[in-house]
Design a protein around this motif. Sequence first.
Motif, PDB file in Angstrom:
ATOM      1  N   TRP A  41       0.798  -1.386  -0.078  1.00 54.70           N
ATOM      2  CA  TRP A  41       0.144  -0.107  -0.104  1.00 54.70           C
ATOM      3  C   TRP A  41       0.864   1.208   0.061  1.00 54.70           C
ATOM      4  O   TRP A  41       1.895   1.253   0.635  1.00 54.70           O
ATOM      5  CB  TRP A  41      -1.055  -0.112   1.133  1.00 54.70           C
ATOM      6  N   LYS A  42       0.487   2.365  -0.527  1.00 55.07           N
ATOM      7  CA  LYS A  42       1.229   3.563  -1.025  1.00 55.07           C
ATOM      8  C   LYS A  42       0.253   4.632  -0.649  1.00 55.07           C
ATOM      9  O   LYS A  42      -0.836   4.766  -1.053  1.00 55.07           O
ATOM     10  CB  LYS A  42       1.864   3.511  -2.326  1.00 55.07           C
ATOM     11  N   MET A 143      -9.899  -2.503 -10.135  1.00 56.47           N
ATOM     12  CA  MET A 143      -8.561  -2.834 -10.051  1.00 56.47           C
ATOM     13  C   MET A 143      -8.201  -3.277 -11.594  1.00 56.47           C
ATOM     14  O   MET A 143      -8.879  -3.932 -12.042  1.00 56.47           O
ATOM     15  CB  MET A 143      -8.402  -4.129  -9.125  1.00 56.47           C
ATOM     16  N   SER A 165      -0.302  -9.163 -12.144  1.00 56.03           N
ATOM     17  CA  SER A 165      -0.051  -7.641 -11.316  1.00 56.03           C
ATOM     18  C   SER A 165      -1.607  -6.929 -11.289  1.00 56.03           C
ATOM     19  O   SER A 165      -2.170  -6.708 -12.107  1.00 56.03           O
ATOM     20  CB  SER A 165       0.861  -7.091 -11.936  1.00 56.03           C
ATOM     21  N   GLU A 167      -3.670  -3.340  -9.631  1.00 53.14           N
ATOM     22  CA  GLU A 167      -3.305  -2.029  -9.036  1.00 53.14           C
ATOM     23  C   GLU A 167      -4.955  -1.322  -8.657  1.00 53.14           C
ATOM     24  O   GLU A 167      -5.653  -1.378  -9.718  1.00 53.14           O
ATOM     25  CB  GLU A 167      -2.638  -0.944  -9.734  1.00 53.14           C
ATOM     26  N   THR A 169      -6.623   1.897  -6.624  1.00 51.53           N
ATOM     27  CA  THR A 169      -6.702   3.326  -5.952  1.00 51.53           C
ATOM     28  C   THR A 169      -7.959   3.539  -5.233  1.00 51.53           C
ATOM     29  O   THR A 169      -8.873   3.627  -5.804  1.00 51.53           O
ATOM     30  CB  THR A 169      -6.242   4.463  -6.579  1.00 51.53           C
ATOM     31  N   THR A 189      -2.984   3.816  -2.953  1.00 52.09           N
ATOM     32  CA  THR A 189      -2.692   2.705  -3.837  1.00 52.09           C
ATOM     33  C   THR A 189      -2.443   1.358  -3.301  1.00 52.09           C
ATOM     34  O   THR A 189      -1.297   1.366  -2.801  1.00 52.09           O
ATOM     35  CB  THR A 189      -1.760   3.426  -4.867  1.00 52.09           C
ATOM     36  N   GLU A 191      -0.824  -2.323  -4.463  1.00 52.12           N
ATOM     37  CA  GLU A 191      -0.420  -2.947  -5.410  1.00 52.12           C
ATOM     38  C   GLU A 191      -0.189  -4.429  -5.026  1.00 52.12           C
ATOM     39  O   GLU A 191       0.302  -4.822  -4.068  1.00 52.12           O
ATOM     40  CB  GLU A 191       0.992  -2.114  -5.815  1.00 52.12           C
ATOM     41  N   GLU A 193       0.957  -8.404  -6.467  1.00 50.57           N
ATOM     42  CA  GLU A 193       1.565  -9.312  -7.275  1.00 50.57           C
ATOM     43  C   GLU A 193       1.220 -10.649  -6.662  1.00 50.57           C
ATOM     44  O   GLU A 193       1.577 -10.969  -5.793  1.00 50.57           O
ATOM     45  CB  GLU A 193       3.053  -8.922  -7.345  1.00 50.57           C
TER      46      GLU A 193
END
Length: 200
Positions: A41-42, A143, A165, A167, A169, A189, A191, A193
């Motif tokens: 998470w970002k 997503m 992958s 992603e 938000t 965000t 992400e 994998e």
Amino acid sequence: MRNLLLGAATALLLTGAASAQTIDVPAGTYVNDPNHTNVLWKLSHFGLSTYIGRFDTMSATLELDPENPAQSSLTATVDPASVSVNFEGDKSFAEEIQSDMFLNAAEFPEAKFVSKSIELTGENTGRVTGDLTLHGQTHEEVMDVTLNAALNPHPMTQNPAVGFSGEMTIDRTKYGIDQLAGPVGAEVTLEIEAEFVPQS
């Protein structure tokens, strides 16, 4: 003759596009390989940097239709108490994030995403729309997903495997997680994998 050639070329292109949107593994139920799964998470930290953390515990089930991937479905869960951060100080920042100040993992021990539809957007890309339940609230989220590879068989395990992958938000304030919103970004965000293998 020219029209015949154009028609043949068009048919060839359409056949190629259709085959590119299939996945060369058997149909069935797949689960994520926890040794090859990461959820990051970002979010913005006072505009100075993008702060990055991780959830250590995630499970996902993919009902895969390789001939028509848009008919597949995904369910994924994350343990919010498994948050992990790179923080040195006189307190545990991970425990603060787990607490009722942010995720309140004690009261809401699971975050869950359940797909409702999948749209193919390219040769190996798609958009998954689903319901995300977080902090006791459920909202529709989208997503973006990329199919990285499909191996049949995987050279190490000799079993089928697919890797994605993803992603997404989200606005954390929409879920009632609004502490320090502003100085610390409201937009988060995620992400993902993940490698998927057949359910045993």
